[in-house]
Design a protein around this motif. Structure first.
Motif, PDB file in Angstrom:
ATOM      1  N   ARG A  36       6.097  -7.363   0.180  1.00 11.56           N
ATOM      2  CA  ARG A  36       7.011  -7.992  -0.780  1.00 11.56           C
ATOM      3  C   ARG A  36       6.244  -8.822  -1.811  1.00 11.56           C
ATOM      4  O   ARG A  36       6.546  -8.778  -3.001  1.00 11.56           O
ATOM      5  N   GLN A  46       2.286  -1.035   0.208  1.00  8.70           N
ATOM      6  CA  GLN A  46       3.604  -1.037  -0.443  1.00  8.70           C
ATOM      7  C   GLN A  46       4.141   0.383  -0.583  1.00  8.70           C
ATOM      8  O   GLN A  46       5.325   0.639  -0.381  1.00  8.70           O
ATOM      9  N   LYS A  86       4.224  -6.813  -4.538  1.00 12.69           N
ATOM     10  CA  LYS A  86       5.059  -5.783  -5.137  1.00 12.69           C
ATOM     11  C   LYS A  86       4.573  -5.430  -6.542  1.00 12.69           C
ATOM     12  O   LYS A  86       4.336  -6.295  -7.376  1.00 12.69           O
TER      13      LYS A  86
END
Length: 225
Positions: free
Chosen positions: A44, A55, A47
């Motif tokens: 997260r 990711q 990102k």
């Protein structure tokens, strides 16, 4: 012997308040949860518009699961997406953890797999009561005839048993074979089996998750009966 010198399938037992705890299973379960939480935080925070590395893997898993959830459970199934994704990631990391020297899989303990299966079935029956109502829910045990009641009960009891034993048996057997092959045929064969076990870990996590989705889908469909 196991990866860390412990017997495969054996557990470090501790008696507390009249209950027996498998310490190794608890440690590995906490480690699994920690890996998932840390992995989610990293994915997260890092990102990017064009995903890459960790990711990319996480997004690929999420997108595939969302597709399967919608295909199996319909649009209403999206509300269970967080549960389904967490279940799959927990199973995946758990299955792979036992392939690391010095570690064991939480899923090589029947208590873990049975606990997960019971959690899924409690959710399924709770959802069925919510969508259909308590009286129609009870009635379905006696359909199409009252004589089918014992068969329906056995069928419902068999679901968590088969769900949990399938996962437990495959993961435990995989860990045992890695150890045996490491003793009998060092290096090449154990390495090949280890690579195969990575694949098996994915498949077993997927099977457990897909069956869970199927049970939940059945409970959702009760609303339309």
């Amino acid at each position: 012997m196991g990866h860390g010198g412990e017997e495969i399938g054996g557990h470090k037992l501790v008696n507390f308040a009249g209950m027996i705890f498998h310490l190794d299973t608890l440690y590995m379960t906490w480690l699994t949860m920690a890996i998932i939480i840390v992995g989610a935080v990293i994915a997260r925070r890092g990102k990017e518009i064009v995903p890459r590395g960790w990711q990319n893997f996480v997004e690929m898993v999420i997108e595939e699961l969302l597709t399967q959830i919608e295909a199996t459970m319909g649009p209403k199934g999206k509300i269970f997406a967080p549960f389904i994704m967490t279940l799959f990631l927990f199973l995946l990391v758990s299955n792979w953890l036992g392939l690391v020297p010095g570690f064991t899989s939480p899923t090589n303990d029947i208590n873990t797999t049975l606990g997960l299966a019971l959690a899924v079935l409690v959710l399924v029956h709770g959802l069925s009561i919510h969508t259909k109502g308590i009286v129609p829910y009870i009635k379905h045990f006696f359909q199409p005839h009252v004589l089918f009641f014992p068969i329906t009960v056995v069928e419902e009891l068999a679901k968590p048993v088969t769900l949990s034993f399938r996962l437990f048996g495959n993961i435990l057997a995989g860990e045992i074979l890695i150890v045996i092959l490491g003793i009998l045929v060092p290096y090449v064969v154990p390495t090949l089996w280890l690579a195969f076990s990575v694949f098996v870990g994915i498949i077993q996590a997927l099977i457990f998750t897909m069956l869970s989705m199927s049970y939940l889908a059945g409970a959702l469909q009760d609303h339309h009966d």
